[in-house]
Design a protein around this motif. Structure first.
Motif, mmCIF file in Angstrom:
data_model
loop_
_atom_site.group_PDB
_atom_site.id
_atom_site.type_symbol
_atom_site.label_atom_id
_atom_site.label_comp_id
_atom_site.label_asym_id
_atom_site.label_seq_id
_atom_site.Cartn_x
_atom_site.Cartn_y
_atom_site.Cartn_z
ATOM 1 N N ASP A 110 0.788 -1.201 -0.172
ATOM 2 C CA ASP A 110 0.014 -0.084 0.027
ATOM 3 C C ASP A 110 0.889 1.036 -0.079
ATOM 4 O O ASP A 110 0.899 2.238 -0.832
ATOM 5 C CB ASP A 110 -0.948 0.079 1.172
ATOM 6 C CG ASP A 110 -1.853 -0.916 1.336
ATOM 7 O OD1 ASP A 110 -2.176 -1.667 0.277
ATOM 8 O OD2 ASP A 110 -2.443 -1.368 2.308
ATOM 9 N N ALA A 111 1.856 1.229 0.682
ATOM 10 C CA ALA A 111 2.677 2.499 0.935
ATOM 11 C C ALA A 111 3.593 2.688 -0.416
ATOM 12 O O ALA A 111 3.782 3.700 -0.746
ATOM 13 C CB ALA A 111 3.677 2.253 2.159
ATOM 14 N N LEU A 112 3.991 1.617 -1.028
ATOM 15 C CA LEU A 112 4.674 1.711 -2.361
ATOM 16 C C LEU A 112 3.702 2.202 -3.441
ATOM 17 O O LEU A 112 4.116 3.291 -4.229
ATOM 18 C CB LEU A 112 5.300 0.530 -2.722
ATOM 19 C CG LEU A 112 6.616 -0.017 -1.973
ATOM 20 C CD1 LEU A 112 6.981 -1.358 -2.430
ATOM 21 C CD2 LEU A 112 7.690 1.006 -2.304
ATOM 22 N N LEU A 113 2.422 1.999 -3.338
ATOM 23 C CA LEU A 113 1.434 2.397 -4.312
ATOM 24 C C LEU A 113 1.332 3.980 -4.194
ATOM 25 O O LEU A 113 1.423 4.592 -5.196
ATOM 26 C CB LEU A 113 0.141 1.642 -4.208
ATOM 27 C CG LEU A 113 -1.021 2.212 -4.642
ATOM 28 C CD1 LEU A 113 -0.783 2.435 -6.415
ATOM 29 C CD2 LEU A 113 -2.296 1.366 -4.313
ATOM 30 N N THR A 114 1.128 4.427 -2.806
ATOM 31 C CA THR A 114 0.976 5.591 -2.778
ATOM 32 C C THR A 114 2.286 6.580 -2.923
ATOM 33 O O THR A 114 2.294 7.713 -3.524
ATOM 34 C CB THR A 114 0.448 5.979 -1.200
ATOM 35 O OG1 THR A 114 1.181 5.157 -0.348
ATOM 36 C CG2 THR A 114 -0.880 5.547 -1.122
ATOM 37 N N LEU A 115 3.571 6.081 -2.395
ATOM 38 C CA LEU A 115 4.672 6.611 -2.875
ATOM 39 C C LEU A 115 4.972 6.887 -4.183
ATOM 40 O O LEU A 115 5.478 8.036 -4.661
ATOM 41 C CB LEU A 115 5.942 5.894 -2.172
ATOM 42 C CG LEU A 115 7.319 6.514 -2.184
ATOM 43 C CD1 LEU A 115 7.202 7.708 -1.721
ATOM 44 C CD2 LEU A 115 8.230 5.451 -1.638
#
Length: 291
Positions: A110-115
């Motif tokens: 999830d964090a990589l997607l938003t990053l």
């Protein structure tokens, strides 16, 4: 001297990660673990190559290359989860959830997607490529990675398990699940260099052709390779009763399709006036890859 785009990408990715001096340190470590896992860096290289072809700079293309690789990496973390493909290995190393647990692995994805979208909208990206290019890149990547793109393809893949999915369903699944993100990378390279619509369309066709060829080659390798050569478990398609190009058409016809699609990709490069040797070799190398 030929630029080492894999090395350039890996350094740029690390520069994008948040610092480790925080309470959520384990999340950042999990993100870093998968970003550093290696791989062919196919998508970032395509961003850089098409940017170069259209007269752009590597510095301007770097945020776009990082963004598409973050999306790809998050998808692999989620793909390996027990609720998806349930794979214990990725690129010859334990899958993210085997190291950090399912909960952290899910959140790292999830964090990589938003990053990825934070990176596309950064001040640095706007200064180097322009606000319009950043907006267009974000829109393009979101469309190709979302519900009617990569994620949609993953859903079709899951729903096709234990069924005899026909060829047209398989083609749509592979287009969305695999080819869309490769098309995005090609188009993002053009966008980073502020290329015209004709060049973007040609890059998109090239990406679609090598994307489908890439997936067909994956199906072939799942039948003909070994865990050690591929860096992940082989035979999972058979175990999960998935329809594949190989199961429907046989290995020889699949190899013919890879060659046909590669030739179409090479013809698409005719729209560019600059030297396309690297992208021609890139397509040919993908068609012959063994891992």
């Amino acid at each position: 001297m030929k630029t080492d785009y894999a090395k350039l990408t890996e350094q740029a990715l690390l520069d994008c990660l948040p610092g480790l001096n925080c309470r959520e340190r384990v999340l950042i470590e999990s993100m870093k673990y998968s970003l550093e896992a290696g791989g062919k860096r196919v998508r970032p290289q395509l961003v850089f190559e098409f940017s170069r072809l259209c007269g752009g700079s590597d510095d301007a293309a770097a945020p776009f290359a990082c963004a598409v690789e973050m999306i790809h990496t998050y998808s692999l973390i989620h793909d390996d989860l027990p609720c998806m493909d349930d794979d214990d290995l990725r690129r010859g190393k334990p899958s993210n959830h085997k190291v950090y647990g399912e909960d952290i692995a899910l959140l790292a994805g999830d964090a990589l997607l938003t990053l990825a979208f934070e990176t596309l909208s950064s001040d640095r990206a706007a200064i180097l490529s322009g606000n319009r290019a950043c907006r267009l890149a974000a829109k393009t990547l979101a469309a190709y990675a979302g519900a009617n793109g990569m994620v949609g393809g993953q859903v079709i893949d899951l729903k096709s398990e234990n069924t005899n999915a026909p060829l047209e369903v398989l083609r749509e699944m592979d287009y969305k699940k695999t080819a869309c993100l490769i098309k995005a990378a090609c188009e993002l390279g053009c966008i980073a260099a502020n290329a015209d619509d004709e060049q973007r369309k040609a890059a998109s066709l090239y990406g679609e052709c090598i994307g489908i060829a890439f997936q067909i080659q994956d199906d072939i390798l799942d039948r003909t390779s070994t865990d050690a050569e591929l860096g992940k478990p082989v035979g999972s398609d058979v175990e999960n009763s998935k329809s594949t190009y190989v199961s429907l058409l046989g290995i020889e016809r699949c190899r013919e399709l890879v060659d046909e699609l590669t030739q179409q990709a090479l013809e698409a490069l005719g729209a560019f006036r600059a030297d396309t040797t690297e992208l021609k070799n890139f397509a040919l190398d993908l068609a012959k890859r063994t891992n």
